[in-house]
Design a protein around this motif. Structure first.
Motif, PDB file in Angstrom:
ATOM      1  N   UNK A   1       0.862  -1.194   0.000  1.00 20.48           N
ATOM      2  CA  UNK A   1       0.000   0.000   0.000  1.00 20.48           C
ATOM      3  C   UNK A   1       0.891   1.235   0.000  1.00 20.48           C
ATOM      4  N   UNK A   2       1.087   1.821  -1.160  1.00 18.89           N
ATOM      5  CA  UNK A   2       1.908   3.025  -1.252  1.00 18.89           C
ATOM      6  C   UNK A   2       1.037   4.220  -0.887  1.00 18.89           C
ATOM      7  N   UNK A   3       1.547   5.124  -0.072  1.00 16.49           N
ATOM      8  CA  UNK A   3       0.784   6.328   0.287  1.00 16.49           C
ATOM      9  C   UNK A   3       1.595   7.555  -0.119  1.00 16.49           C
ATOM     10  N   UNK A   4       0.922   8.567  -0.623  1.00 17.22           N
ATOM     11  CA  UNK A   4       1.623   9.810  -0.972  1.00 17.22           C
ATOM     12  C   UNK A   4       1.256  10.863   0.065  1.00 17.22           C
ATOM     13  N   UNK A   5       2.179  11.064   1.018  1.00 21.59           N
ATOM     14  CA  UNK A   5       1.936  12.101   2.036  1.00 21.59           C
ATOM     15  C   UNK A   5       2.682  13.381   1.666  1.00 21.59           C
ATOM     16  N   UNK A   6       3.824  13.180   0.963  1.00 23.70           N
ATOM     17  CA  UNK A   6       4.646  14.350   0.618  1.00 23.70           C
ATOM     18  C   UNK A   6       5.257  14.164  -0.764  1.00 23.70           C
TER      19      UNK A   6
ATOM     20  N   UNK B   1      13.600   1.444 -12.131  1.00 23.70           N
ATOM     21  CA  UNK B   1      12.410   0.638 -11.808  1.00 23.70           C
ATOM     22  C   UNK B   1      11.245   1.537 -11.359  1.00 23.70           C
ATOM     23  N   UNK B   2      11.577   2.641 -10.661  1.00 24.46           N
ATOM     24  CA  UNK B   2      10.547   3.533 -10.109  1.00 24.46           C
ATOM     25  C   UNK B   2      10.363   4.796 -10.929  1.00 24.46           C
ATOM     26  N   UNK B   3      10.932   4.814 -12.138  1.00 24.34           N
ATOM     27  CA  UNK B   3      10.900   6.026 -12.968  1.00 24.34           C
ATOM     28  C   UNK B   3       9.943   5.879 -14.147  1.00 24.34           C
TER      29      UNK B   3
ATOM     30  N   UNK C   1       4.068  -2.492 -11.134  1.00 28.02           N
ATOM     31  CA  UNK C   1       3.307  -2.052  -9.957  1.00 28.02           C
ATOM     32  C   UNK C   1       3.311  -0.529  -9.840  1.00 28.02           C
ATOM     33  N   UNK C   2       4.379   0.127 -10.361  1.00 31.06           N
ATOM     34  CA  UNK C   2       4.455   1.598 -10.343  1.00 31.06           C
ATOM     35  C   UNK C   2       3.391   2.175 -11.270  1.00 31.06           C
TER      36      UNK C   2
ATOM     37  N   UNK D   1      -1.717   4.925 -12.131  1.00 35.11           N
ATOM     38  CA  UNK D   1      -2.979   4.909 -12.865  1.00 35.11           C
ATOM     39  C   UNK D   1      -4.151   5.087 -11.894  1.00 35.11           C
ATOM     40  N   UNK D   2      -4.127   4.349 -10.786  1.00 35.92           N
ATOM     41  CA  UNK D   2      -5.192   4.442  -9.788  1.00 35.92           C
ATOM     42  C   UNK D   2      -5.146   5.760  -9.027  1.00 35.92           C
ATOM     43  N   UNK D   3      -3.932   6.216  -8.699  1.00 34.69           N
ATOM     44  CA  UNK D   3      -3.776   7.448  -7.919  1.00 34.69           C
ATOM     45  C   UNK D   3      -4.267   8.660  -8.717  1.00 34.69           C
ATOM     46  N   UNK D   4      -3.921   8.679  -9.999  1.00 32.16           N
ATOM     47  CA  UNK D   4      -4.337   9.794 -10.858  1.00 32.16           C
ATOM     48  C   UNK D   4      -5.847   9.927 -10.889  1.00 32.16           C
TER      49      UNK D   4
END
Length: 797
Positions: A3-8, A155-157, A183-184, A189-192
């Motif tokens: 579960x990745x969260x974007x707090x900052x 990998x994360x870019x 997975x990135x 895609x979901x976050x957007x």
């Protein structure tokens, strides 16, 4: 899946785009670190203050100035001024180490590969492994940018391309690099879609990606067609604007707004990097564009482009002589034929069969667009719906190219292509041969698209979070009249959808709403009032009010206003929960309706307010009563009650309109702790339905009618009258404005009672209706209504 969260988030680069993206992340509650370079030299002002290049205020000057300019721009990039506090600024030398503490780093620097690569090199030294890192580029290939970076970085870019302005345009293109982890992409895609409120589209790493590749082709193809068809700039804008579901700025005006240099930059990039594109020659700029670039006629930013403003006059560029002439209104017989057709999608068949210059234009234009998009699969994407999504979300088109082609008819589309000497891609013929006669179909309330490799209609993913009324209207209809359609949303919840012009509220809409409440109270658990038109509702049908007032049919007018008030009260005091789902323009009666629902689930982009003063009346559908009631509910012990009441009075008296749902809380139109905001309008109805169901499930009790509204009587009335006198004396308001304001004051004070008194809602509604009616007998009010009906603008008389 973790579960990745974007707090900052760290945004690197504070130009128009970087600041705009920073504001939009602040809009959704994310903590933002906005960084830019430090200045190389001091300004005169700084020298005069004795500052040096080492002072923090100087080192952060570029980023602070850029953010301040962005926050001042119109339309605003931020939902509420206070949200700007979520953005911290800094520079790439003193503060770069702080990127180690963020969840996502986004680069938004100038479009030059060498600069981007050097920024990534610096960032990698401080980036925590596993942190998302993306580039907001509109055209540089993603695979070039991550060369030489570590395995974890690559990998994360990926690319994350926002369209400008980031708050308002919905397209969010995600472009994988050669080593981006699946997975990135899935996360972004979901976050957007869920958090940023965007239409997320995963694109391939091809020049200009999806939106700009198709959009720039469309504009370039027009540049080459315009002279051969002998059309003027104004005529093309008439043909490519709202009539075909495109923004008012259409083609040339849009280029002026975006900037000709921006367009040329992307077009040149496609020309250089797509040598095998069958339409390669179209990306070569015509001579008139070269001349405009040399003359620096770049559009709005340089004061002239395809259009130029001189005083109050708008001049248009003649593409043959390159001189400016007064712009002329464009008229075409083909367009006249579509005037009675409300739904844009139903116009295309008529437009392509036109017998005049407009018909020729549409056949040429759509033929080239249909051929082009068919050949872009699988080059830029494997799924045709992604091209439509990109054009709708990035360019504000109501319908994408494949939807338009379906509306014209797939075979008819091929026929007009052949007439223009163009060929469709072979997969389209294969589709017809396989028995699929359209690109899209609707099954069980979900949209399916033709999947080319599978040669069958497959469901578009991600629809389960949405309710699409177009897909369920026919199969789930419970009731219909000329003003509304009532649909069963499932789980015991009904939806009442307005169908009138601009969703105005007249007798048929009110009858439909009453019927929806009847049906819901008898057989259902709750009711949502929502639609998916451009605007929720522009208010009561003032044309009808005008006719009755002119004919002096005051009994009928009194009955009509009472019917509106009674319907609002019925919504509030029904035995089932009612949820309003406003979006876009929600004015006058549309605002009153929302204020009388048990709960409001507003889209973030809701422009809501009580604007009746503009047509010379006060809110008459319960709005004036409601503001008095809400003021009474906020009178706290020790409050200066008059000041509280005055705030609510001014909200109506100044015809304030919130420019986002968050601003509506400040105005008292939305209520903290009760009403909520949804960032993605596509999710709004599903969210409204969920809230109606929740209220029903936890046990909804029919509210008891209020008789405890505290009104302040003479004390408040006196203060208001002194205030309107002073304003009229100093020419802030006209005599008629004063008359309207005094009528409102009488209602909100509860009349000229000798002392503060508790009254019922009905008492206030009767005062409100009486004031509304008396204003409808005034010549100046009728002039205001007539002016609004004719021009769409308020009259100050």
């Amino acid at each position: 899946m973790s579960k990745r969260r974007i707090k900052k988030i760290a945004i690197i680069g504070s130009g128009i785009m970087g600041s705009g993206i920073a504001c939009h992340f602040a809009n959704i509650g994310v903590d933002v670190l906005l960084l830019d370079i430090i200045p190389r030299e001091l300004k005169d002002v700084e020298k005069a203050k004795g500052l040096t290049l080492e002072d923090k205020v100087v080192r952060n000057r570029l980023v602070n100035d850029a953010l301040a300019a962005s926050l001042k721009s119109k339309p605003s990039p931020i939902y509420h001024p206070s949200f700007a506090n979520r953005i911290t600024t800094g520079n790439l030398e003193d503060d770069i180490s702080k990127v180690s503490q963020v969840d996502w780093i986004m680069e938004v620097v100038v479009e030059r590969l060498d600069i981007k690569k050097s920024v990534f090199e610096k960032l990698e030294k401080h980036r925590t492994p596993g942190t998302l890192i993306t580039s907001n580029t509109s055209g540089i290939p993603i695979h070039f940018m991550s060369e030489g970076r570590s395995e974890d970085f690559q990998k994360h870019f990926c690319g994350t391309h926002f369209f400008n302005p980031a708050r308002y345009l919905k397209l969010f293109e995600i472009i994988p690099g050669p080593k981006t982890d699946a997975s990135v992409l899935e996360f972004l895609n979901g976050y957007g879609e869920q958090f940023l409120g965007k239409t997320s589209v995963i694109a391939k790493d091809t020049p200009a990606f999806i939106g700009n590749r198709i959009g720039i082709f469309g504009i370039q193809s027009l540049f080459h067609q315009v002279k051969s068809l002998g059309l003027t700039v104004e005529e093309v804008d008439k043909l490519t604007g709202p009539v075909i579901g495109r923004p008012k700025s259409a083609t040339f005006r849009t280029v002026d707004v975006v900037g000709l240099d921006t367009l040329v930059h992307v077009a040149n990039g496609i020309y250089e990097n797509c040598p095998n594109d069958e339409a390669h020659a179209l990306f070569k700029l015509p001579d008139f564009i070269h001349t405009m670039m040399e003359n620096k006629w770049l559009g709005s930013k340089s004061g002239q482009g395809f259009y130029k403003k001189e005083g109050k006059d708008i001049l248009a560029l003649d593409l043959n002589t390159l001189e400016y002439n007064p712009s002329k209104k464009a008229k075409f017989a083909t367009l006249e034929l579509t005037k009675t057709i409300d739904k844009v999608i139903d116009r295309f068949k008529i437009l392509v069969s036109g017998k005049d210059k407009a018909g020729d234009f549409y056949r040429k234009n759509f033929a080239s667009m249909f051929a082009y998009v068919s050949h872009r699969i699988p080059e830029i994407t494997d799924e045709l719906y992604k091209i439509d999504d990109a054009m709708k979300a990035g360019f504000g088109w109501e319908h994408g190219p494949f939807q338009i082609w379906d509306a014209v008819g797939v075979e008819k589309g091929i026929e007009i292509m052949k007439a223009e000497g163009l060929e469709t891609a072979t997969w389209v013929n294969d589709m017809l041969a396989s028995g699929s006669t359209s690109f899209y179909t609707v099954k069980n309330g979900a949209t399916h698209f033709y999947d080319i490799p599978k040669k069958s209609q497959e469901k578009i993913p991600g629809q389960d979070a949405f309710i699409i009324l177009d897909n369920i209207r026919k199969s789930k209809e419970v009731f219909k009249n000329t003003g509304v359609v009532v649909e069963d949303l499932g789980d015991g919840i009904l939806n009442c959808e307005f169908q009138s012009k601009m969703n105005t509220i007249g007798g048929d809409v009110l009858a439909g709403l009453n019927k929806a409440i009847d049906i819901a109270e008898k057989d259902f658990a709750g009711l949502v009032i929502g639609n998916q038109a451009a605007n929720f509702s522009v208010g009561a049908n003032i044309g009808m009010i005008f006719m009755m007032a002119v004919e002096q049919e005051y009994d009928e007018l009194n009955a009509a206003i009472k019917y509106f008030q009674d319907t609002m009260m019925r919504m509030r005091y029904s035995s089932i929960p009612t949820v309003s789902a406003p979006h876009g323009m929600t004015l006058g009666g549309g605002c009153e309706l929302s204020m009388h629902a048990d709960k409001v689930v507003a889209a973030a982009e809701t422009y809501i307010g009580l604007v009746e003063f503009g047509v010379g009346v006060i809110p008459g559908g319960g709005g004036s009563k409601e503001m008095a009631l809400r003021a009474s509910d906020t009178f706290n012990k020790g409050d200066v009650e008059l000041n509280t009441l005055q705030e609510y009075f001014l909200t109506i008296g100044m015809a304030k309109v919130a420019t986002s749902a968050y601003e509506a809380f400040d105005m008292g139109v939305l209520q903290t702790g009760k009403d909520i905001v949804v960032v993605n309008k596509d999710r709004q109805l599903a969210t409204a339905k969920a809230h109606a169901k929740l209220m029903a499930d936890i046990g909804y009790t029919q509210p008891v009618k209020r008789t405890d509204v505290k009104v302040l009587g003479k004390q408040a009335l006196g203060m208001f009258l002194v205030g309107t006198d002073a304003m009229q004396d100093s020419n802030y308001i006209s005599e008629h404005d004063q008359k309207i304001a005094n009528k409102l004051a009488y209602v909100m004070a509860g009349g000229d009672l000798s002392e503060p008194t508790l009254v019922s809602e009905q008492y206030l509604l009767d005062l409100e209706r009486e004031a509304f009616l008396s204003l409808c007998t005034e010549r100046k009010t009728l002039e205001r209504i007539q002016h609004m009906l004719k021009t769409g603008k308020p009259l100050r008389n």
